[in-house]
Every structure is written in structure tokens, then in C-alpha cells.
Design a protein around this motif. Sequence first.
Motif, PDB file in Angstrom:
ATOM      1  N   SER A   1      -6.568  -5.907   0.535  1.00 34.83           N
ATOM      2  CA  SER A   1      -7.540  -5.231   1.404  1.00 34.83           C
ATOM      3  C   SER A   1      -6.960  -5.023   2.799  1.00 34.83           C
ATOM      4  CB  SER A   1      -8.831  -6.042   1.485  1.00 34.83           C
ATOM      5  OG  SER A   1      -9.436  -6.126   0.216  1.00 34.83           O
TER       6      SER A   1
ATOM      7  N   ASN B   1      -4.281  -2.365   2.487  1.00 34.66           N
ATOM      8  CA  ASN B   1      -4.672  -1.196   1.702  1.00 34.66           C
ATOM      9  C   ASN B   1      -3.661  -0.957   0.564  1.00 34.66           C
ATOM     10  OD1 ASN B   1      -6.435   0.887   1.047  1.00 34.66           O
ATOM     11  ND2 ASN B   1      -5.256   2.386   2.212  1.00 34.66           N
TER      12      ASN B   1
ATOM     13  N   GLN C   1      -2.141  -1.455  -3.472  1.00 34.55           N
ATOM     14  CA  GLN C   1      -2.543  -1.512  -4.873  1.00 34.55           C
ATOM     15  C   GLN C   1      -2.497  -2.972  -5.294  1.00 34.55           C
ATOM     16  OE1 GLN C   1      -0.587   1.196  -7.510  1.00 34.55           O
ATOM     17  NE2 GLN C   1      -1.337   0.155  -9.337  1.00 34.55           N
TER      18      GLN C   1
ATOM     19  N   GLU D   1     -12.864  -5.656  -6.726  1.00 35.68           N
ATOM     20  CA  GLU D   1     -13.460  -4.422  -6.205  1.00 35.68           C
ATOM     21  C   GLU D   1     -14.696  -4.711  -5.368  1.00 35.68           C
ATOM     22  OE1 GLU D   1     -11.799  -1.395  -9.654  1.00 35.68           O
ATOM     23  OE2 GLU D   1     -13.786  -2.291  -9.914  1.00 35.68           O
TER      24      GLU D   1
ATOM     25  N   LYS E   1      -9.110  -1.945  -3.335  1.00 31.51           N
ATOM     26  CA  LYS E   1      -9.140  -0.621  -3.949  1.00 31.51           C
ATOM     27  C   LYS E   1      -7.921  -0.487  -4.842  1.00 31.51           C
ATOM     28  CE  LYS E   1     -11.504   1.479  -0.007  1.00 31.51           C
ATOM     29  NZ  LYS E   1     -11.772   0.272   0.712  1.00 31.51           N
ATOM     30  N   ASN E   2      -7.966   0.422  -5.784  1.00 32.72           N
ATOM     31  CA  ASN E   2      -6.831   0.672  -6.658  1.00 32.72           C
ATOM     32  C   ASN E   2      -6.388  -0.613  -7.372  1.00 32.72           C
ATOM     33  OD1 ASN E   2      -4.931   2.180  -7.970  1.00 32.72           O
ATOM     34  ND2 ASN E   2      -3.601   2.467  -6.199  1.00 32.72           N
TER      35      ASN E   2
END
Length: 153
Positions: free
Chosen positions: A38, A41, A43, A85, A90-91
Motif C-alpha cells: 500500500s 503502490n 503489486q 484488498e 491494489k493489484n
Amino acid sequence: MSELNLNIEPTQYKHILVGVDESEQGYFALANAIHQASEDNAQLTITTILEMGDLSTIDALNLGAVIAKRKEFEANLARYKAYAESQGAKNVQTIFADGAKAGEVLVNQIAPEVGADLIIVGAHSKQGFWDSIGSQAAYIARHAKVSSMVARS
């Protein structure tokens, strides 16, 4: 004495791989991986590895026992993904694998396959029959070709 150059940018990771087993330390590794993913950002790939070498000969030959354990681990991976999530990652993807030693599978197979630039695992796994990734933390720290973090609660 030479002058210290402390003008260094911290690494912003692009792809974090976390190995989770069914232990408190594994869950702590997951929490740290979610936070770092997080923050950067990045994966996030969550993986669980069934160590086939830890199975008794009887269970290794009992296809039903192996299938049941595999289904349990895959269901937990889905829960880990949903949790990640819900915490803002994200991802997120998951990978289930098996092999003789979890650390070797994580370092030599999964990390290069997904292009991980950080591997996070728990310090040790639970004692018992289905030991997994944390028991291989020292191997991962020594042999990973990318940065690694051994998380302790």
C-alpha cells in the motif's frame, strides 16, 4: 575518515511477494506485506506452498489427503487476498505451489516468475505436520536474489 553520504532514496518496491503459512508469524508477514504494498503502490503476490517433503509416506500416497489440504490452502489464499484488498492493497494476486522445500520454491521459482523485488516471510512457522514457509526463512534470507524481510511479531 571519509565523509558520510546519507542522501539516499529508499527503495520503492514494485512487486512484493509474501509467503504465508498457517501460523501467527505467517499472518504477521502478510500484514507487513500489505502495508508495504500500500505504501509503495506495489503489486502484491500472496503465496502458500505445500511442502510435499513433510508428508508421511502414507499421506503422500493418499490423494484424498493431499487434495483436501490443497483445497484448504487455496481457500485461505482467497481469504488473504480479500483481506489485503480490504486493507487498501491494489493489484493483488495469489499463487499456490507445492514442492519439497518452500523456501527453494519461493526463491528459485515463484520470485523470478512474478518479477518480485521484495520477498517477505514470517520468522518461523508453526510446529507440526504441515510446516511451511517460515521454517525456510533463513534459506530465503541467504539465497534470495532480491531484498528480503523476515517479519517477527
